[in-house]
Design a protein around this motif. Structure first.
Motif, PDB file in Angstrom:
ATOM      1  N   UNK A 156      39.335  38.946  40.551  1.00 43.65           N
ATOM      2  CA  UNK A 156      39.612  39.997  39.586  1.00 43.65           C
ATOM      3  C   UNK A 156      39.946  39.383  38.238  1.00 43.65           C
ATOM      4  N   UNK A 157      39.626  40.149  37.218  1.00 43.90           N
ATOM      5  CA  UNK A 157      39.900  39.752  35.843  1.00 43.90           C
ATOM      6  C   UNK A 157      40.849  40.786  35.262  1.00 43.90           C
ATOM      7  N   UNK A 158      41.768  40.340  34.452  1.00 49.05           N
ATOM      8  CA  UNK A 158      42.729  41.265  33.863  1.00 49.05           C
ATOM      9  C   UNK A 158      42.452  41.460  32.377  1.00 49.05           C
ATOM     10  N   UNK A 159      42.556  42.704  31.946  1.00 51.16           N
ATOM     11  CA  UNK A 159      42.406  43.051  30.529  1.00 51.16           C
ATOM     12  C   UNK A 159      41.151  42.403  29.929  1.00 51.16           C
ATOM     13  N   UNK A 160      40.080  42.387  30.708  1.00 47.70           N
ATOM     14  CA  UNK A 160      38.846  41.712  30.283  1.00 47.70           C
ATOM     15  C   UNK A 160      37.761  42.710  29.882  1.00 47.70           C
ATOM     16  N   UNK A 161      37.614  43.759  30.659  1.00 45.88           N
ATOM     17  CA  UNK A 161      36.503  44.689  30.489  1.00 45.88           C
ATOM     18  C   UNK A 161      36.877  45.797  29.511  1.00 45.88           C
ATOM     19  N   UNK A 162      36.010  45.998  28.538  1.00 47.09           N
ATOM     20  CA  UNK A 162      36.195  47.064  27.553  1.00 47.09           C
ATOM     21  C   UNK A 162      35.211  48.181  27.883  1.00 47.09           C
ATOM     22  N   UNK A 163      35.701  49.414  27.888  1.00 49.06           N
ATOM     23  CA  UNK A 163      34.850  50.581  28.133  1.00 49.06           C
ATOM     24  C   UNK A 163      34.972  51.506  26.925  1.00 49.06           C
TER      25      UNK A 163
END
Length: 194
Positions: A36-43
């Motif tokens: 898992x990645x934290x605060x990585x994906x922007x929507x």
């Protein structure tokens, strides 16, 4: 800091809250979670008032099945609030399948108390590094009948406390199975994963 697998290196995660840390610990304890990645994906999305906006996702999870799940972590009251769930449903409806397959809202209380207890024990056992004990315990498990108790496994390995920690790591990684809500205690029934 946690490991997602007994063979993985320790990973340090920076969390905005204790709630996020607890959710990540519970996710990390699931054998189906690879990363898992934290605060990585922007929507990017259009909000319910019609304004363009964006959000950074708290946790982007990769499952062993290949499925990707976006997780919004909120304290329990907000995680169940209908207005917030409507907001998340709106964002999820605009999120491309190229980004993720699902979007969920979780709090630490989304996980059963027994799961949380086991996740804590898996987390603590993975903080230790003992590949030799892991190998010996897995070999001992393979020599036992299809279903066995945790006590019998520890006895068969002849490693005492090292065996308990190794067994917990092996269960966390999915090499040995137990019912997800059975706690790590005397008489716990286990089996080697196929």
């Amino acid at each position: 800091m946690t490991r997602l697998h007994r063979r993985a290196v320790m990973q340090e995660f920076w969390c905005a809250s204790m709630e996020e840390a607890e959710v990540k610990k519970n996710l990390a304890a699931h054998p189906g979670v690879l990363n898992f990645k934290e605060q990585f994906t922007r929507v990017d999305f259009v909000d319910l008032d019609g304004d363009e906006s964006y959000t950074k996702i708290d946790t982007h999870v990769l499952l062993a099945s290949g499925e990707e799940v976006l997780v919004s972590v909120k304290y329990d009251e907000k995680a169940r609030r209908p207005s917030y769930l409507a907001e998340v449903a709106n964002i999820a409806s605009q999120c491309s399948r190229d980004v993720a397959d699902r979007f969920v809202v979780l709090s630490r209380y989304s996980f059963h108390p027994a799961w949380r207890d086991c996740a804590e024990k898996i987390h603590l056992a993975r903080r230790g590094w003992d590949p030799e004990a892991d190998r010996i315990v897995l070999e001992a498990a393979n020599d036992l009948p299809p279903r066995f108790t945790l006590d019998r496994l520890i006895e068969a390995s002849r490693l005492d406390n090292r065996a308990w920690r190794a067994a917990v790591r092996l269960i966390g990684d999915g090499d040995i199975r137990k019912h997800p809500l059975d706690r790590f205690e005397s008489g716990l029934v286990c089996e080697v994963a196929a």
